[in-house]
Design an enzyme around this catalytic site. Structure first.
Site, PDB file in Angstrom:
ATOM      1  N   HIS A 100       0.826  -1.222   0.000  1.00 51.92           N
ATOM      2  CA  HIS A 100       0.000   0.000   0.000  1.00 51.92           C
ATOM      3  C   HIS A 100       0.852   1.261   0.000  1.00 51.92           C
ATOM      4  O   HIS A 100       0.679   2.153  -0.827  1.00 51.92           O
ATOM      5  CB  HIS A 100      -0.937   0.023   1.207  1.00 51.92           C
ATOM      6  CG  HIS A 100      -2.340  -0.305   0.849  1.00 51.92           C
ATOM      7  ND1 HIS A 100      -3.072   0.460  -0.004  1.00 51.92           N
ATOM      8  CD2 HIS A 100      -3.141  -1.331   1.211  1.00 51.92           C
ATOM      9  CE1 HIS A 100      -4.271  -0.071  -0.158  1.00 51.92           C
ATOM     10  NE2 HIS A 100      -4.341  -1.164   0.562  1.00 51.92           N
ATOM     11  N   HIS A 146     -37.141  26.079  33.003  1.00 52.04           N
ATOM     12  CA  HIS A 146     -37.435  24.723  32.553  1.00 52.04           C
ATOM     13  C   HIS A 146     -38.630  24.149  33.319  1.00 52.04           C
ATOM     14  O   HIS A 146     -39.483  23.483  32.746  1.00 52.04           O
ATOM     15  CB  HIS A 146     -36.209  23.826  32.760  1.00 52.04           C
ATOM     16  CG  HIS A 146     -35.124  24.044  31.752  1.00 52.04           C
ATOM     17  ND1 HIS A 146     -34.494  25.245  31.579  1.00 52.04           N
ATOM     18  CD2 HIS A 146     -34.546  23.204  30.851  1.00 52.04           C
ATOM     19  CE1 HIS A 146     -33.581  25.133  30.621  1.00 52.04           C
ATOM     20  NE2 HIS A 146     -33.592  23.905  30.168  1.00 52.04           N
TER      21      HIS A 146
END
Lengths: 428, 428
Positions: free
Chosen positions: A258, A415
């Site tokens: 490779h 919240h």
């Protein structure tokens, strides 16, 4: 290849150490090029193509005639091979479609996930010594199956201003929308920011040299997603005495060819096999056209003999190979013990080349030990899983008090109020 | 809040632009701290704790007695709320378990994927103005369900040298293995490299300030995976005239109170609703303990009136909100058109708070438009999908010629040979 016998577990980390690259700091060069592309678009892109790819283009666009011409230039055998590979890659990635389940976590609270394709993706395929048309298939086919609306491919042209015909044919088979002649950092920049010709994308895929890798890292710091961090390719063969040393040697060499920074390891319980493979590698090496490259990477490569299968697996998991070929009598039993690897090949007839090209699995995989934290490219890489939830008023009554209590404890009263107001509580 | 009516599509990009942060370049500071942690381990960590968290520790380890003590300090209501949330989060993430299918792509060629947990993961939970124990649940519960072998939590102690009891209790409920008193860059460094006390991990999760974010980015460039790039939190409410302006205003405010850089958008087809919400936001704002923070982020926030549902969806997908609440008569029909979002809430009884705490969905989500390319944290975030393939000799005969042909065309003859040798071809 270095032969290491029965290393002590205390030495393992050293034994499976990857060669350290002396990586130059390319950040400045890369950032300069990226900035030019962002500011000047096509004009900068074409200038860099002239400078780096030695080609004077008037447009980066590959037109349909060029793709038609490529199809005519290619031999029938190669076209059939590409179509067979494409079919198998499609079958395997089709089977990865996500089916979300609806879950009622509490009465009236229903949650689910849905896979939604990333709208615009960019694929980079390097030019260089070999035309990596197989990578076009590996990236574009799952993008298409995922349903990405726009699939863009950039690849550098040769000095004749043309893209390799196999790359163009693979792009057509895989269903790429638009192909551009652009390489290196300038291609990554073009896909990240867009130019007059090249649309910007949300995620960039594909291999490349250290400049391309650095460019992908840079754009990933500023909102463009990338597939995987990149490193040199590698294989481990995990073998017992049933393995054929001729096959094992060929597998190690197929990795070694490779690039000079590739690494190939044999981990085996058989000393005799290790010796045979060592000889066989030396015998086969001169037969390779890329023997000089392979010889270089064999210097980073090792044959390691361990005491038993358990040690072999432990060492494998420490190494976390990109590719793992299990050439053993009972490959399934060993595969069960694999925790860290990119892609695993079972049995004496499953060389890495099968997965590199045509079995159907993806060849874009985590290298450099990244398999400990990353998956290879798969259908998931081209979608997002968006969560949805639906609450009835009863659902909110069921979980509302818990939300109110937790929000209060986190000091986030806004919240809490979003719930309390819906529950009609007096205290708001 | 700025009210924008019927913007022209050519203005959309500008309309949904996020506030640009004047981000200081923290790279040098961050890299210095990371290097010290890597070189000096606990000693550096404790010195930074003294310097930044103003606390002199002898060890970063949280011991079992401290967790026991925390459990005793916490009220029963909060403990029950945490357990309820944990149960729902567990139910939803359990349902995300991956079942791979085996695919025979050609006779004798079998490929499959298997989800394997990341062995060691690190969770970071900030201290600061509010103890974010809900984040402990959101990260540790899926890590446990995925089967991660080691789940490490770092969180900064208060000046008294203690971690908030709710954080410790949540960690116990969620099954965290080891808890450490460590904050900021030094905590990220400790988990990336390991110290004498803190094990190194392969992937780091969790929110944080700009220093923590920069530290996560730095370690991600060198092999440690991270969950998501971070940005300020945001919500979009997509509403028609069926929406209750009181609920919508509360939802926008619940986002606005997060931090001064948060953003809240209303995109609606109803001009009347936009006006009512504007008034209602002004009415509710003074009621919030964190009204100063919320007032700041409302300056980045907008009420946008568009012509029809199609425009509303197109603008939503351009914005790609982290949270999207669809408060409309037909939320499912609209949800079908959502392409870019982190988490979607359907109907008039699904405030963002539900998903922030207790419905079961994850609250670690892509901000800043990253929803175009990234998913939120889910069970997938804690596993890798390893591919496997098994070939019989017939299987290799079926795909071998295609592999040989493609490998030859890519100039990788070693790849070809690994197949040819197995097929017993004479030409090798």
């Amino acid at each position: 290849m270095e032969l290491i016998t029965y290393p002590n577990p205390s030495q393992w980390a050293e034994v499976v150490k990857r060669p350290v690259k002396n990586q130059a700091d390319l950040t400045e060069t890369v950032c300069d090029i990226l900035r030019h592309i962002r500011e000047e678009g096509d004009r900068a892109l074409l200038a860099y193509e002239e400078r780096f790819d030695k080609v004077k283009l008037t447009t980066p666009v590959v037109n349909q005639e060029e793709v038609d011409e490529a199809e005519g230039l290619l031999g029938d055998e190669l076209k059939a091979a590409i179509r067979l590979a494409a079919k198998n890659i499609a079958s395997f990635h089709e089977a990865q479609r996500f089916e979300g389940k609806k879950v009622e976590t509490q009465p009236g609270v229903t949650c689910w996930q849905k896979a939604v394709p990333i709208e615009q993706v960019g694929l980079y395929v390097p030019g260089g010594t070999a035309p990596l048309f197989s990578t076009v298939l590996m990236l574009a086919i799952p993008a298409r199956i995922a349903g990405c609306r726009r699939v863009v491919l950039c690849t550098p042209p040769g000095r004749d201003g043309k893209v390799h015909p196999a790359t163009l044919y693979a792009a057509r088979v895989a269903g790429v929308d638009s192909i551009f002649k652009a390489g290196g950092v300038q291609a990554i920049g073009a896909m990240a920011y867009g130019t007059e010709s090249i649309p910007h994308v949300y995620k960039i895929f594909g291999p490349g040299n250290q400049y391309v890798t650095a460019a992908k890292q840079q754009v990933s710091l500023h909102g463009v997603a990338i597939d995987l961090p990149a490193g040199p390719s590698e294989v481990e063969v995990l073998a017992d005495d049933s393995a054929n040393p001729v096959f094992v040697a060929a597998d190690l060499l197929s990795q070694a060819e490779h690039g000079t920074d590739s690494q190939a390891l044999l981990i085996t319980t058989s000393f005799a096999l290790a010796e045979q493979v060592k000889e066989e590698v030396e015998r086969q090496l001169p037969l390779l056209p890329r023997r000089d490259i392979a010889a270089c990477s064999l210097e980073n490569s090792k044959l390691i003999v361990v005491r038993d299968a358990q040690q072999a697996l432990a060492l494998t998991n420490e190494y976390a190979p990109e590719h793992l070929i299990i050439e053993a009598r009972e490959p399934h039993a060993l595969a069960e013990g694999v925790i860290n690897a990119g892609s695993v090949f079972l049995g004496h007839y499953a060389p890495e080349s099968a997965g590199d090209y045509a079995s159907g699995t993806n060849h874009t995989l985590p290298t450099n030990g990244y398999a400990k934290a990353y998956s290879g490219v798969c259908l998931d890489s081209f979608v997002r899983k968006i969560t949805f939830q639906e609450l009835t008023s009863v659902g909110l009554q069921n979980i509302g008090p818990a939300i109110e209590c937790m929000a209060r404890a986190e000091g986030l009263d806004g919240h809490r109020r979003a719930v309390s107001l819906r529950l009609g509580r007096a205290d708001v």
